[in-house]
Design a protein around this motif. Structure first.
Motif, PDB file in Angstrom:
ATOM      1  N   ASP A 150      42.509  39.682  55.574  1.00 22.01           N
ATOM      2  CA  ASP A 150      42.872  39.564  54.164  1.00 22.01           C
ATOM      3  C   ASP A 150      43.717  38.312  53.963  1.00 22.01           C
TER       4      ASP A 150
ATOM      5  N   THR B  99      44.114  37.097  50.728  1.00 22.62           N
ATOM      6  CA  THR B  99      44.330  37.115  49.290  1.00 22.62           C
ATOM      7  C   THR B  99      45.715  36.571  48.953  1.00 22.62           C
TER       8      THR B  99
ATOM      9  N   VAL C 191      48.174  44.781  48.346  1.00 20.41           N
ATOM     10  CA  VAL C 191      47.085  44.332  47.475  1.00 20.41           C
ATOM     11  C   VAL C 191      46.121  45.485  47.201  1.00 20.41           C
TER      12      VAL C 191
ATOM     13  N   ASP D 181      44.326  40.209  41.140  1.00 27.75           N
ATOM     14  CA  ASP D 181      44.116  39.606  42.454  1.00 27.75           C
ATOM     15  C   ASP D 181      42.665  39.154  42.569  1.00 27.75           C
ATOM     16  N   ASN D 182      42.489  38.157  43.357  1.00 27.02           N
ATOM     17  CA  ASN D 182      41.155  37.657  43.670  1.00 27.02           C
ATOM     18  C   ASN D 182      41.034  37.784  45.181  1.00 27.02           C
ATOM     19  N   LYS D 183      40.470  38.887  45.618  1.00 27.50           N
ATOM     20  CA  LYS D 183      40.443  39.176  47.052  1.00 27.50           C
ATOM     21  C   LYS D 183      39.693  38.094  47.821  1.00 27.50           C
ATOM     22  N   ILE D 184      40.347  37.617  48.873  1.00 23.97           N
ATOM     23  CA  ILE D 184      39.761  36.595  49.733  1.00 23.97           C
ATOM     24  C   ILE D 184      39.851  37.097  51.180  1.00 23.97           C
ATOM     25  N   TYR D 185      38.725  37.140  51.841  1.00 24.11           N
ATOM     26  CA  TYR D 185      38.677  37.577  53.238  1.00 24.11           C
ATOM     27  C   TYR D 185      37.993  36.518  54.082  1.00 24.11           C
TER      28      TYR D 185
END
Length: 163
Positions: free
Chosen positions: A126, A128, A73, A117-121
């Protein structure tokens, strides 16, 4: 963001490659696993690597007859960058799938594919979604399967004509 000409070139590389290696870490391993299994079903020699030392060992064994898919990513995963650098020095063709950013991994690529991508943490992990990686692999696989079937029909047709 998918360039049909580039996808066709990648499909040709899949056709002619002796070995196809997938380098990934974390959740990016799962789209690679699926593509790996599909290509194995069609008779290709493929393997997924996600452990640093094994990835580097494999990269040292690759040649100019081989193809590497590096999936990340961020495009900044150190272990993938190290393994891709080794594989590239050995002459392997490099395809990267990364998020939409200027990144080290894509700079090493012969074919760089960028995905949204829509980074999600969560708690520095991670999480995502890799759905766009699945989609890109689906498109590549579908075109590869079509090429295989077309080549097989042409081969059978030429065999029939020679009888």
């Amino acid at each position: 963001l998918l360039n049909d000409n580039m996808i066709e070139q990648i499909v040709d590389k899949i056709s002619t490659s002796e070995t196809i290696a997938f380098f990934s870490s974390g959740l990016s391993k799962f789209p690679c696993d699926e593509m790996n299994e599909k290509l194995k079903i069609l008779g290709k020699k493929t393997e997924v690597f996600n452990e640093r030392h094994v990835m580097q060992y494999c990269a040292k064994k690759l040649t100019n007859k081989d193809l590497v898919f590096a999936v990340s990513v961020s495009g900044e995963t150190k272990v993938s960058i190290e393994a891709v650098t080794i594989a590239k020095s050995r002459g392997s063709v490099i395809v990267t799938l990364t998020g939409l950013s200027k990144n080290t991994l894509s700079k090493l690529a012969d074919y760089a594919i960028y995905t949204m991508d829509n980074k999600i943490y969560y708690d520095d992990m991670d999480l995502t979604s890799r759905i766009t990686f699945y989609y890109v692999f689906h498109v590549i696989f579908e075109k590869y399967l079509y090429k295989m079937q077309k080549d097989l029909k042409e081969h059978r047709k030429s065999d029939d004509m020679s009888l």
